[in-house]
Design a protein around this motif. Structure first.
Motif, PDB file in Angstrom:
ATOM      1  N   GLU A 183       0.831  -1.213   0.000  1.00 47.09           N
ATOM      2  CA  GLU A 183       0.000   0.000   0.000  1.00 47.09           C
ATOM      3  C   GLU A 183       0.862   1.258   0.000  1.00 47.09           C
ATOM      4  OE1 GLU A 183      -3.496   2.131   2.710  1.00 47.09           O
ATOM      5  OE2 GLU A 183      -2.839   0.083   3.164  1.00 47.09           O
ATOM      6  N   LYS A 186       2.545   1.716  -3.401  1.00 45.04           N
ATOM      7  CA  LYS A 186       1.592   2.274  -4.361  1.00 45.04           C
ATOM      8  C   LYS A 186       1.397   3.774  -4.132  1.00 45.04           C
ATOM      9  CE  LYS A 186      -3.197   1.878  -5.926  1.00 45.04           C
ATOM     10  NZ  LYS A 186      -4.511   1.234  -5.708  1.00 45.04           N
ATOM     11  N   GLU A 187       1.285   4.155  -2.877  1.00 47.83           N
ATOM     12  CA  GLU A 187       1.095   5.562  -2.522  1.00 47.83           C
ATOM     13  C   GLU A 187       2.279   6.414  -2.984  1.00 47.83           C
ATOM     14  OE1 GLU A 187       1.280   8.073   1.573  1.00 47.83           O
ATOM     15  OE2 GLU A 187      -0.025   6.299   1.599  1.00 47.83           O
TER      16      GLU A 187
END
Length: 207
Positions: A183, A186-187
């Protein structure tokens, strides 16, 4: 502090009262038509460094704020002069230049405007009209406008900063890649893509 301010203002009014005509308190404004950063600009009566007012800082091709107050004669007279005190960043030298005030437009007093020109010289006018009006008595009509050369240099500087930011983000992601969650990766990739778009947009502007 209030008492000191009143004493300073009253002293300025008394000094201006020595000039022909009735004295009035004028707001101080400043204009910078140059590419240099003005670190300090103020105004004094000739021969009296304790009569000053102002003390603004101005960006290149910028306008200062409205500062209270400096006393000017209600009626213009031929030998009306003031001292413009100024300093260019980063030079610590404080300059003092005596300048003549041109006739008041319509014969009416107004704000005192301190002016920095492109060549580094200074001037002053007293006017109740702003620079955009045809009655404006300054040598240059209109408010300061950055030159194309100055705008181009600013864009190049910004592009350099944004490229450095992109480089930092990419290297940071590579360094931390195996310690981050999917996550977080991806951020950070989304942030990098957004930064790339900023750089690409600026690259188009400087071509």
């Amino acid at each position: 502090m209030i008492i000191l301010f009143r004493q300073w203002l009253w002293r300025g009014i008394l000094l201006a009262a020595c000039l022909p005509g009735v004295a009035m308190a004028a707001s101080i404004q400043a204009l910078n038509y140059s590419s240099r950063e003005v670190n300090y600009i103020a105004v004094e009566n000739p021969g009296n460094t304790n009569s000053g007012g102002g003390g603004d800082a101005i960006d290149p091709y910028g306008q200062g704020g409205t500062i209270c107050c400096f006393s000017v004669p209600e009626k213009w007279h031929a030998d009306l002069k003031v001292v413009v005190v100024y300093q260019f960043y980063p030079d610590p030298t404080l300059h003092r230049e005596t300048v003549s005030i041109p006739p008041y437009p319509d014969g009416k007093a107004g704000d005192i405007w301190l002016i920095v020109y492109e060549d580094g010289s200074v001037g002053a006018v007293v006017s109740h009209y702003g620079p955009s009006r045809p009655e404006w008595p300054g040598k240059i009509k209109g408010y300061p406008v950055p030159t194309k050369e100055y705008r181009d240099e600013r864009r190049k500087d910004k592009l350099k900063r944004e490229r450095n930011t992109l480089d930092f983000l990419e290297k940071r992601l590579l360094r931390d890649f195996y310690t981050l969650s999917d996550e977080k990766i991806k951020e950070k990739k989304e942030i990098i893509e957004f930064q790339k778009k900023i750089v690409q947009s600026l690259e188009g502007d400087v071509r």
